[in-house]
Design a protein around this motif. Structure first.
Motif, PDB file in Angstrom:
ATOM      1  N   ASN A   1     -72.175  -9.832 -31.282  1.00 25.50           N
ATOM      2  CA  ASN A   1     -71.997  -8.700 -30.402  1.00 25.50           C
ATOM      3  C   ASN A   1     -70.432  -9.050 -29.708  1.00 25.50           C
ATOM      4  OD1 ASN A   1     -71.865  -6.584 -28.648  1.00 25.50           O
ATOM      5  ND2 ASN A   1     -73.657  -7.264 -27.507  1.00 25.50           N
TER       6      ASN A   1
ATOM      7  N   SER B   1     -69.652  -4.358 -20.680  1.00 23.61           N
ATOM      8  CA  SER B   1     -71.148  -5.209 -20.212  1.00 23.61           C
ATOM      9  C   SER B   1     -71.073  -5.518 -18.842  1.00 23.61           C
ATOM     10  CB  SER B   1     -71.355  -6.534 -21.073  1.00 23.61           C
ATOM     11  OG  SER B   1     -71.888  -6.016 -22.508  1.00 23.61           O
TER      12      SER B   1
ATOM     13  N   PRO C   1     -73.852 -11.284 -23.769  1.00 21.16           N
ATOM     14  CA  PRO C   1     -74.625 -11.675 -24.620  1.00 21.16           C
ATOM     15  C   PRO C   1     -74.846 -13.199 -25.008  1.00 21.16           C
ATOM     16  CG  PRO C   1     -72.725 -11.052 -25.652  1.00 21.16           C
ATOM     17  CD  PRO C   1     -72.483 -10.896 -23.997  1.00 21.16           C
TER      18      PRO C   1
ATOM     19  N   LEU D   1     -72.798  -3.877 -28.323  1.00 21.12           N
ATOM     20  CA  LEU D   1     -73.573  -3.441 -27.529  1.00 21.12           C
ATOM     21  C   LEU D   1     -73.346  -3.735 -26.246  1.00 21.12           C
ATOM     22  CD1 LEU D   1     -77.186  -2.596 -28.098  1.00 21.12           C
ATOM     23  CD2 LEU D   1     -76.613  -4.069 -25.761  1.00 21.12           C
TER      24      LEU D   1
ATOM     25  N   VAL E   1     -74.162  -4.762 -22.627  1.00 24.60           N
ATOM     26  CA  VAL E   1     -75.379  -5.055 -22.332  1.00 24.60           C
ATOM     27  C   VAL E   1     -75.627  -4.521 -20.597  1.00 24.60           C
ATOM     28  CG1 VAL E   1     -76.836  -7.076 -21.643  1.00 24.60           C
ATOM     29  CG2 VAL E   1     -75.195  -7.250 -23.524  1.00 24.60           C
TER      30      VAL E   1
ATOM     31  N   THR F   1     -81.636  -5.301 -18.768  1.00 24.11           N
ATOM     32  CA  THR F   1     -81.980  -6.800 -19.633  1.00 24.11           C
ATOM     33  C   THR F   1     -82.535  -7.660 -18.484  1.00 24.11           C
ATOM     34  OG1 THR F   1     -81.445  -8.230 -21.141  1.00 24.11           O
ATOM     35  CG2 THR F   1     -79.868  -8.095 -19.326  1.00 24.11           C
TER      36      THR F   1
ATOM     37  N   GLU G   1     -78.742   1.331 -23.501  1.00 24.84           N
ATOM     38  CA  GLU G   1     -77.773   0.674 -23.736  1.00 24.84           C
ATOM     39  C   GLU G   1     -76.757   1.298 -24.786  1.00 24.84           C
ATOM     40  OE1 GLU G   1     -78.710  -3.853 -22.253  1.00 24.84           O
ATOM     41  OE2 GLU G   1     -79.406  -3.034 -24.332  1.00 24.84           O
TER      42      GLU G   1
ATOM     43  N   THR H   1     -79.235  -8.410 -28.452  1.00 23.22           N
ATOM     44  CA  THR H   1     -78.555  -7.502 -28.497  1.00 23.22           C
ATOM     45  C   THR H   1     -78.000  -7.079 -29.864  1.00 23.22           C
ATOM     46  OG1 THR H   1     -76.413  -8.653 -27.518  1.00 23.22           O
ATOM     47  CG2 THR H   1     -77.706  -7.899 -26.119  1.00 23.22           C
TER      48      THR H   1
ATOM     49  N   THR I   1     -79.185  -3.757 -32.041  1.00 22.06           N
ATOM     50  CA  THR I   1     -78.089  -2.720 -32.611  1.00 22.06           C
ATOM     51  C   THR I   1     -78.255  -2.429 -34.010  1.00 22.06           C
ATOM     52  OG1 THR I   1     -76.447  -3.738 -30.874  1.00 22.06           O
ATOM     53  CG2 THR I   1     -75.603  -2.500 -32.709  1.00 22.06           C
TER      54      THR I   1
END
Length: 341
Positions: free
Chosen positions: A59, A174, A178, A204, A206, A210, A227, A255, A259
């Motif tokens: 990611n 983000s 990740p 993705l 984040v 989370t 997300e 993540t 995805t």
């Protein structure tokens, strides 16, 4: 399925407060998802478990320094904004503290006026829509004034912002890293590619969801956060060719897993696409793409340990976590890693 089914005892001192000096020197617990057998290694040995033709999926999101400390215009009262999502232009969805002091119309200032903001409205879950005003480029102003939004269980101040980024971070967006990818160095990635292991990237962004605890005792009643993700045509094609050739898809982090599983159809074909996902993976889920997972050690009763349990079985995962506690592994964002295959 109950939240308490995913509880384990975790001594507070095992929560890692600082990153290791050398990323790939963290420990690695390997878990066989079929037998439950575990073995102990150093992360730089991860290539010993991978075969030529396998594909690592990374990611490439980049954490923005999303925590802004400022004050209310007129009163000087301290306020904190946490940037969650850019809605449009200079309008962001934020988490504001203290919320009762950040009503619509409230004006805020940061960095002695380098950045100003006005609260526009209150939206879902009490978040605030905020419009920023500044001179120059927003990202440069943010980089100057903002702090990394470390998880609530990390109390130490991060000395180097770069240690809360992966070495391959590329696309900003983000509010959290990740973290399974934090163990990789450029050298290690190069060694894996030389061995014939393919590298694919997904994005993705984040969100802070989370870290949101599961409040309902019945897991199925939990509302999963949303997300934004993106899968490129190149990545979709590469994963398709790896699968067709009998290679394994190894996701780096929950993540990357979420995805790919969001972008795949019922036949396990990954499509180039983008959008928002609220996929919730827990035991009973049948994986469409993922074969193996590299991840960190997660919070008790979290959606993340539920995802790992969906892959390896709840009993296997909890036994592995118990051994990790006995062996004094480091937990959470700056902690050690687990390979489930």
């Amino acid at each position: 399925m109950l939240k308490s089914d995913f509880y384990f005892e975790l001594p507070q001192e095992l929560i890692a407060q600082d990153p290791l000096e050398e990323r790939s020197s963290s420990r690695l617990l390997a878990l066989d998802k079929r037998t439950g057998a575990v073995s102990h290694h150093v992360f730089r040995e991860v290539g010993d478990f991978l075969r030529p033709g396998d594909c690592l999926v990374l990611n490439d999101t980049k954490v923005i320094p999303a925590r802004l400390l400022g004050e209310r215009e007129g009163t000087g009262a301290h306020v904190e904004l946490l940037l969650l999502k850019r809605r449009s232009g200079d309008v962001w969805e934020t988490l504001a503290r203290p919320g009762k002091k950040c009503r619509p119309g409230t004006k805020l200032t940061f960095g002695g006026g380098l950045l100003k903001a006005e609260i526009l409205e209150t939206v879902e879950e009490g978040n605030r829509l905020v419009r920023f005003a500044y001179e120059g480029i927003f990202e440069e102003v943010l980089d100057r004034l903002g702090e990394m939004p470390l998880p609530p269980y990390i109390t130490h101040k991060l000395q180097d912002k770069g240690r809360y980024q992966t070495v391959y971070a590329r696309y900003e967006g983000s509010a959290a890293a990740p973290t399974a990818g934090l163990h990789f160095t450029r050298e290690l990635l190069g060694q894996l590619e030389e061995k014939g292991i393919k590298i694919a990237y997904v994005t993705l962004h984040v969100g802070l969801g989370t870290f949101r605890p599961v409040k309902e005792e019945n897991v199925l009643e939990h509302h999963m956060h949303t997300e934004h993700f993106q899968v490129s045509p190149e990545t979709a094609e590469l994963i398709g060719s790896v699968k067709a050739a009998g290679g394994r898809v190894v996701c780096v982090g929950t993540t990357s897993c979420r995805t790919l599983e969001s972008a795949a159809d019922d036949n396990g074909v990954v499509h180039a696409c983008g959008g928002d996902t609220d996929i919730f993976i827990y035991p009973g889920y049948r994986f469409k793409v993922l074969d193996a997972l590299i991840t960190n050690f997660h919070l008790p009763e979290s959606t993340l340990i539920m995802l790992v349990s969906a892959l390896a079985g709840r009993e296997n995962v909890l036994r592995a976590y118990e051994e990790a506690v006995r062996e004094r592994y480091r937990f959470f964002s700056f902690g050690d890693a687990m390979l489930v295959l």
